[in-house]
Design a protein around this motif. Structure first.
Motif, PDB file in Angstrom:
ATOM      1  N   ARG A   1      25.827 -45.211 -55.650  1.00 59.19           N
ATOM      2  CA  ARG A   1      25.531 -43.099 -55.885  1.00 59.19           C
ATOM      3  C   ARG A   1      26.221 -42.663 -56.846  1.00 59.19           C
ATOM      4  NH1 ARG A   1      25.699 -40.952 -50.173  1.00 59.19           N
ATOM      5  NH2 ARG A   1      25.130 -39.546 -51.177  1.00 59.19           N
ATOM      6  N   THR A   2      25.603 -41.969 -57.560  1.00 54.91           N
ATOM      7  CA  THR A   2      26.446 -40.741 -58.947  1.00 54.91           C
ATOM      8  C   THR A   2      25.360 -40.128 -58.062  1.00 54.91           C
ATOM      9  OG1 THR A   2      25.000 -41.688 -60.531  1.00 54.91           O
ATOM     10  CG2 THR A   2      26.760 -42.362 -59.810  1.00 54.91           C
ATOM     11  N   TYR A   3      25.773 -38.926 -59.245  1.00 56.54           N
ATOM     12  CA  TYR A   3      25.596 -37.912 -59.663  1.00 56.54           C
ATOM     13  C   TYR A   3      24.291 -37.415 -59.998  1.00 56.54           C
ATOM     14  CZ  TYR A   3      30.046 -36.133 -56.546  1.00 56.54           C
ATOM     15  OH  TYR A   3      31.465 -36.135 -56.283  1.00 56.54           O
ATOM     16  N   SER A   4      24.258 -37.984 -60.980  1.00 56.56           N
ATOM     17  CA  SER A   4      23.258 -37.822 -61.667  1.00 56.56           C
ATOM     18  C   SER A   4      22.208 -38.475 -62.222  1.00 56.56           C
ATOM     19  CB  SER A   4      23.055 -36.339 -62.374  1.00 56.56           C
ATOM     20  OG  SER A   4      24.482 -37.030 -63.603  1.00 56.56           O
ATOM     21  N   GLU A   5      21.608 -39.058 -62.826  1.00 62.06           N
ATOM     22  CA  GLU A   5      20.750 -40.456 -63.416  1.00 62.06           C
ATOM     23  C   GLU A   5      21.397 -40.315 -64.664  1.00 62.06           C
ATOM     24  OE1 GLU A   5      19.574 -44.282 -64.488  1.00 62.06           O
ATOM     25  OE2 GLU A   5      19.719 -42.754 -62.152  1.00 62.06           O
ATOM     26  N   THR A   6      22.239 -39.429 -65.827  1.00 58.28           N
ATOM     27  CA  THR A   6      22.595 -38.806 -66.380  1.00 58.28           C
ATOM     28  C   THR A   6      24.184 -39.382 -66.591  1.00 58.28           C
ATOM     29  OG1 THR A   6      21.555 -36.910 -66.940  1.00 58.28           O
ATOM     30  CG2 THR A   6      23.750 -37.218 -68.298  1.00 58.28           C
ATOM     31  N   GLU A   7      24.973 -39.040 -65.097  1.00 60.40           N
ATOM     32  CA  GLU A   7      26.346 -40.272 -64.961  1.00 60.40           C
ATOM     33  C   GLU A   7      26.678 -41.408 -64.408  1.00 60.40           C
ATOM     34  OE1 GLU A   7      29.458 -38.093 -62.301  1.00 60.40           O
ATOM     35  OE2 GLU A   7      28.187 -39.342 -61.147  1.00 60.40           O
ATOM     36  N   ARG A   8      25.311 -42.341 -64.446  1.00 63.11           N
ATOM     37  CA  ARG A   8      25.309 -43.298 -64.390  1.00 63.11           C
ATOM     38  C   ARG A   8      24.818 -43.794 -65.135  1.00 63.11           C
ATOM     39  NH1 ARG A   8      23.326 -45.364 -59.795  1.00 63.11           N
ATOM     40  NH2 ARG A   8      21.843 -44.081 -58.726  1.00 63.11           N
ATOM     41  N   GLN A   9      23.890 -43.440 -66.296  1.00 61.74           N
ATOM     42  CA  GLN A   9      23.956 -44.290 -67.865  1.00 61.74           C
ATOM     43  C   GLN A   9      25.109 -44.006 -68.543  1.00 61.74           C
ATOM     44  OE1 GLN A   9      20.302 -42.938 -69.727  1.00 61.74           O
ATOM     45  NE2 GLN A   9      19.347 -42.649 -68.046  1.00 61.74           N
ATOM     46  N   GLY A  10      25.862 -42.445 -68.103  1.00 55.37           N
ATOM     47  CA  GLY A  10      27.266 -42.480 -69.147  1.00 55.37           C
ATOM     48  C   GLY A  10      28.573 -44.236 -68.555  1.00 55.37           C
ATOM     49  N   TYR A  11      28.177 -44.075 -67.280  1.00 57.92           N
ATOM     50  CA  TYR A  11      29.403 -44.493 -67.007  1.00 57.92           C
ATOM     51  C   TYR A  11      28.865 -46.271 -67.049  1.00 57.92           C
ATOM     52  CZ  TYR A  11      31.108 -41.227 -63.323  1.00 57.92           C
ATOM     53  OH  TYR A  11      31.941 -39.927 -62.830  1.00 57.92           O
ATOM     54  N   GLU A  12      27.850 -46.366 -67.257  1.00 66.88           N
ATOM     55  CA  GLU A  12      27.256 -47.731 -67.766  1.00 66.88           C
ATOM     56  C   GLU A  12      28.054 -47.973 -69.201  1.00 66.88           C
ATOM     57  OE1 GLU A  12      23.750 -50.856 -67.046  1.00 66.88           O
ATOM     58  OE2 GLU A  12      22.958 -49.291 -67.649  1.00 66.88           O
ATOM     59  N   GLY A  13      27.427 -47.128 -70.287  1.00 68.85           N
ATOM     60  CA  GLY A  13      27.720 -47.319 -71.622  1.00 68.85           C
ATOM     61  C   GLY A  13      29.453 -47.650 -71.702  1.00 68.85           C
ATOM     62  N   GLN A  14      29.928 -46.758 -70.878  1.00 66.82           N
ATOM     63  CA  GLN A  14      31.417 -47.261 -71.036  1.00 66.82           C
ATOM     64  C   GLN A  14      31.763 -48.163 -70.162  1.00 66.82           C
ATOM     65  OE1 GLN A  14      33.923 -43.164 -69.339  1.00 66.82           O
ATOM     66  NE2 GLN A  14      31.874 -42.659 -68.572  1.00 66.82           N
ATOM     67  N   ALA A  15      31.564 -49.148 -69.411  1.00 69.91           N
ATOM     68  CA  ALA A  15      31.871 -49.987 -69.043  1.00 69.91           C
ATOM     69  C   ALA A  15      31.669 -51.269 -70.248  1.00 69.91           C
ATOM     70  CB  ALA A  15      31.283 -50.180 -67.568  1.00 69.91           C
ATOM     71  N   TYR A  16      30.551 -51.490 -70.266  1.00 74.09           N
ATOM     72  CA  TYR A  16      30.285 -52.417 -71.010  1.00 74.09           C
ATOM     73  C   TYR A  16      30.873 -51.848 -72.700  1.00 74.09           C
ATOM     74  CZ  TYR A  16      26.215 -53.909 -69.317  1.00 74.09           C
ATOM     75  OH  TYR A  16      24.906 -54.741 -69.326  1.00 74.09           O
ATOM     76  N   GLY A  17      31.298 -51.373 -73.084  1.00 69.44           N
ATOM     77  CA  GLY A  17      32.341 -50.453 -74.174  1.00 69.44           C
ATOM     78  C   GLY A  17      33.981 -51.357 -74.191  1.00 69.44           C
ATOM     79  N   LEU A  18      33.963 -50.923 -72.633  1.00 69.28           N
ATOM     80  CA  LEU A  18      35.898 -51.675 -72.650  1.00 69.28           C
ATOM     81  C   LEU A  18      35.454 -52.994 -72.561  1.00 69.28           C
ATOM     82  CD1 LEU A  18      36.245 -48.587 -69.575  1.00 69.28           C
ATOM     83  CD2 LEU A  18      37.539 -49.120 -71.335  1.00 69.28           C
ATOM     84  N   ARG A  19      34.277 -53.887 -72.047  1.00 69.00           N
ATOM     85  CA  ARG A  19      34.612 -54.878 -71.851  1.00 69.00           C
ATOM     86  C   ARG A  19      35.183 -55.501 -73.218  1.00 69.00           C
ATOM     87  NH1 ARG A  19      29.681 -58.257 -68.851  1.00 69.00           N
ATOM     88  NH2 ARG A  19      28.978 -57.372 -70.671  1.00 69.00           N
ATOM     89  N   ALA A  20      34.019 -55.343 -74.356  1.00 61.07           N
ATOM     90  CA  ALA A  20      34.086 -55.761 -75.454  1.00 61.07           C
ATOM     91  C   ALA A  20      35.323 -55.297 -75.989  1.00 61.07           C
ATOM     92  CB  ALA A  20      33.139 -54.280 -75.950  1.00 61.07           C
ATOM     93  N   TYR A  21      36.304 -54.303 -75.681  1.00 60.95           N
ATOM     94  CA  TYR A  21      37.740 -53.857 -76.508  1.00 60.95           C
ATOM     95  C   TYR A  21      37.989 -55.237 -75.922  1.00 60.95           C
ATOM     96  CZ  TYR A  21      42.335 -51.943 -76.908  1.00 60.95           C
ATOM     97  OH  TYR A  21      43.396 -51.425 -76.603  1.00 60.95           O
ATOM     98  N   TYR A  22      38.340 -54.934 -74.740  1.00 58.46           N
ATOM     99  CA  TYR A  22      39.307 -56.596 -74.094  1.00 58.46           C
ATOM    100  C   TYR A  22      38.928 -57.719 -74.031  1.00 58.46           C
ATOM    101  CZ  TYR A  22      39.778 -52.429 -71.036  1.00 58.46           C
ATOM    102  OH  TYR A  22      40.807 -51.544 -69.849  1.00 58.46           O
ATOM    103  N   TYR A  23      37.596 -58.131 -74.776  1.00 64.57           N
ATOM    104  CA  TYR A  23      37.246 -59.470 -75.586  1.00 64.57           C
ATOM    105  C   TYR A  23      38.253 -59.421 -77.095  1.00 64.57           C
ATOM    106  CZ  TYR A  23      34.947 -61.993 -72.227  1.00 64.57           C
ATOM    107  OH  TYR A  23      34.544 -62.349 -70.352  1.00 64.57           O
ATOM    108  N   LEU A  24      37.643 -58.143 -77.569  1.00 65.43           N
ATOM    109  CA  LEU A  24      38.382 -58.117 -78.806  1.00 65.43           C
ATOM    110  C   LEU A  24      39.711 -58.518 -78.782  1.00 65.43           C
ATOM    111  CD1 LEU A  24      37.909 -57.632 -81.451  1.00 65.43           C
ATOM    112  CD2 LEU A  24      38.058 -55.064 -81.547  1.00 65.43           C
ATOM    113  N   SER A  25      40.720 -57.805 -77.742  1.00 63.20           N
ATOM    114  CA  SER A  25      41.894 -58.124 -77.294  1.00 63.20           C
ATOM    115  C   SER A  25      41.898 -59.048 -77.540  1.00 63.20           C
ATOM    116  CB  SER A  25      42.899 -57.334 -76.634  1.00 63.20           C
ATOM    117  OG  SER A  25      42.203 -55.596 -77.036  1.00 63.20           O
TER     118      SER A  25
END
Length: 584
Positions: A132-156
């Protein structure tokens, strides 16, 4: 499997902070200890944001002087020597070869623990489609952030350990089969990193900068994803990691895409005028400035550590009020690498293993052994305090590292230099015990993107350095007024140039530690550190080189960290496989 099980399979999560205000708290606790069942977390938009925040914790950790008792990673390279050797600093433990699979002085906080944040990202990515998010826009933004963070941690992880197990699902699932884990290759990990970064750059919600206010600082964005992708591709194609599945040609294309996309969306080198009374040039001012999250006044920074550095206090000069340590003292090897202002390399190497007998370039006519700091690359003065330099630009007080000088060399006092030099990069010369005006550690910045591309493009060529690669390096050099590197250099000649440029431009930014490893030249750079002592006699000053430290951590074993021994034992018990790096 304590870390790959207990940490990755927590049945509940402590939610303490909102997503943007990473250090602010919001009360979402429904149990006395703040725990919620996982099913409850993703039914409330505030809790969803709070859980995403837990994915960010690792990326906001301080860098720069965070390697135990304010040690910098530079002290484990040929850039510097740490004065806390007399009290058993982490740098001295690493350099003398004391690290082992059960005790790594440099991996504190334990880098292997990044799996904890990867686990958070995996949990979030599995739940966000139905959360449950406040909007579909928020959901999509959150999802993109999580993918990027996972990439950062694997690079480290792969920068330190090489290829690691790729875990891309929620390991809290009782059906997760830990016995099936394997150690993925470096290139396989980079392919996953690139895939995750693509999710970010193709996300219609995220922008190229973190946001519009300081509260959104460090938020994953397209700029950060391109930086992660660029560095990952460069490392995958490098000699240490290249297995033929991601070659220099592909790396060059990815690095070029990053440069082009970043430039097209406002990123460039920091070139602000310097009228603050504390800076010699824009390069100098950049490192004691805080980045502009919108990228307006600072178009260069892509990702910056959140914590302000205390260079004046822990890496500073004894004449600064409140200074505690001289910290990471620049080496003579670093000083020797700075060109003269006409673009000549004054020191071509050494004729002896102790580096006490430099090979002086006869073409470097602007170099004077009796006045060795004159006519040098402006980045030297911006990065290092040396004998005879003003403590403040245009100031009258000069640094003296001579005997009985105000910043004299000492072999046992932690407030005085071991090498004859003090760190200036990041420091604001006006900082003191009542005011810290020092800068912030830059994790990714545009200059690195140019140098990543230049190196990859050159290595991908057959014989002559591409003009575009030369142009990329010259962009970096032009900021400080250094002469352009000419077109037409051979691949080998330009390789020397671009490696040298990384050493100078990126000094004390943690790149040197990894660069000499991925190039597999640690055995050339990791054996000895020297300094320079001014000697005053009969009204004249001469300079004498001396050995500061002989090191033992330069064999191939030290090209990668040891995977924590307890984890290796548990992994072997589960899989029957040995996950440990060679030599450990």
């Amino acid at each position: 499997m304590k870390k790959l099980h207990n940490k990755l399979i927590g049945a509940s999560v402590l939610l303490t902070c909102t997503i943007w205000s990473l250090y602010g708290c919001t009360d979402v606790a429904e149990h006395p200890d703040g725990r919620l069942d996982m099913e409850e977390v993703f039914t409330n938009p505030t809790r969803v944001a709070g859980y995403l925040n837990s994915c960010y914790i690792g990326i906001t950790r301080a860098r720069g002087d965070n390697y135990g008792n304010y040690t910098m990673l530079a002290s484990c390279t040929d850039e510097a020597h740490d004065v806390k050797d007399v009290i058993g600093s982490v740098a001295s433990l690493w350099n003398n070869g004391s690290a082992n699979a059960f005790s790594n002085p440099l991996a504190a906080p334990e880098i292997w623990n990044y799996y904890e944040y990867i686990r958070c990202c995996n949990v979030f990515l599995e739940h966000i489609p139905t959360a449950r998010t406040y909007s579909e826009t928020e959901r999509q933004g959150y999802e993109g952030q999580a993918y990027g963070l996972r990439a950062y941690y694997y690079l480290s992880l792969i920068k330190n350990y090489g290829g690691v197990p790729l875990i891309l699902k929620d390991t809290r699932d009782d059906n997760f089969d830990y016995s099936s884990l394997k150690r993925n290759t470096f290139s396989e990990c980079v392919r996953q990193i690139i895939s995750d970064c693509r999710r970010v750059v193709n996300n219609n919600i995220l922008g190229y900068h973190s946001g519009g206010s300081d509260a959104e600082r460090s938020m994953m964005c397209k700029g950060m994803a391109y930086a992660i992708m660029s560095e990952a591709a460069l490392y995958a194609a490098s000699p240490l990691n290249n297995d033929g599945t991601l070659d220099w040609s592909e790396a060059a294309k990815l690095c070029k895409e990053a440069v082009d996309s970043l430039e097209a969306h406002g990123y460039s080198l920091y070139k602000a005028s310097t009228n603050d009374g504390a800076s010699y040039n824009a390069y100098d001012a950049y490192f004691h400035s805080k980045s502009d999250v919108k990228g307006i006044s600072d178009p260069e920074t892509i990702l910056e550590a959140r914590n302000q550095m205390d260079i004046w206090k822990y890496q500073g000069m004894p004449i600064i009020s409140g200074q505690t340590y001289a910290g990471s003292c620049p080496s003579q090897e670093l000083i020797d690498s700075y060109e003269t202002i006409d673009g000549k390399q004054p020191i071509l190497g050494y004729s002896d293993e102790t580096h006490l007998h430099p090979i002086i370039n006869t073409e470097a006519t602007l170099y004077d052994e009796h006045n060795p700091y004159a006519n040098r690359d402006p980045r030297m003065r911006a990065s290092v305090y040396y004998h005879g330099v003003p403590t403040v630009p245009e100031g009258s007080t000069l640094v003296s590292t001579a005997d009985n000088g105000n910043c004299a060399i000492s072999q046992n006092n932690v407030r005085y230099t071991r090498t004859g030099y003090y760190l200036r990069k990041y420091i604001n010369c006006n900082s003191n015990r009542t005011l810290n005006s020092d800068g912030y550690f830059k994790i990714f910045r545009m200059a690195e993107m140019y140098l990543n591309y230049a190196e990859a493009a050159n290595e991908a060529t057959a014989s002559v350095a591409p003009n575009e690669a030369v142009d990329a390096v010259n962009k970096v050099r032009s900021r400080v007024g250094m002469p352009k590197i000419p077109y037409g250099l051979s691949k080998e000649e330009f390789r020397t140039k671009v490696r040298h440029e990384r050493q100078i431009e990126l000094a004390f930014e943690e790149h040197r530690f990894y660069d000499v490893r991925r190039w597999k030249i640690l055995d050339e750079t990791g054996k000895i550190i020297t300094g320079m002592k001014p000697i005053k006699e009969n009204g004249k000053t001469t300079f004498e080189r001396f050995v500061v430290n002989r090191r033992n951590a330069y064999s191939d074993k030290y090209l990668r960290f040891a995977i924590p021994g307890k984890e290796v034992i548990k992994l072997k018990n589960k899989t029957g496989l040995n996950f440990q790096n060679e030599g450990w």
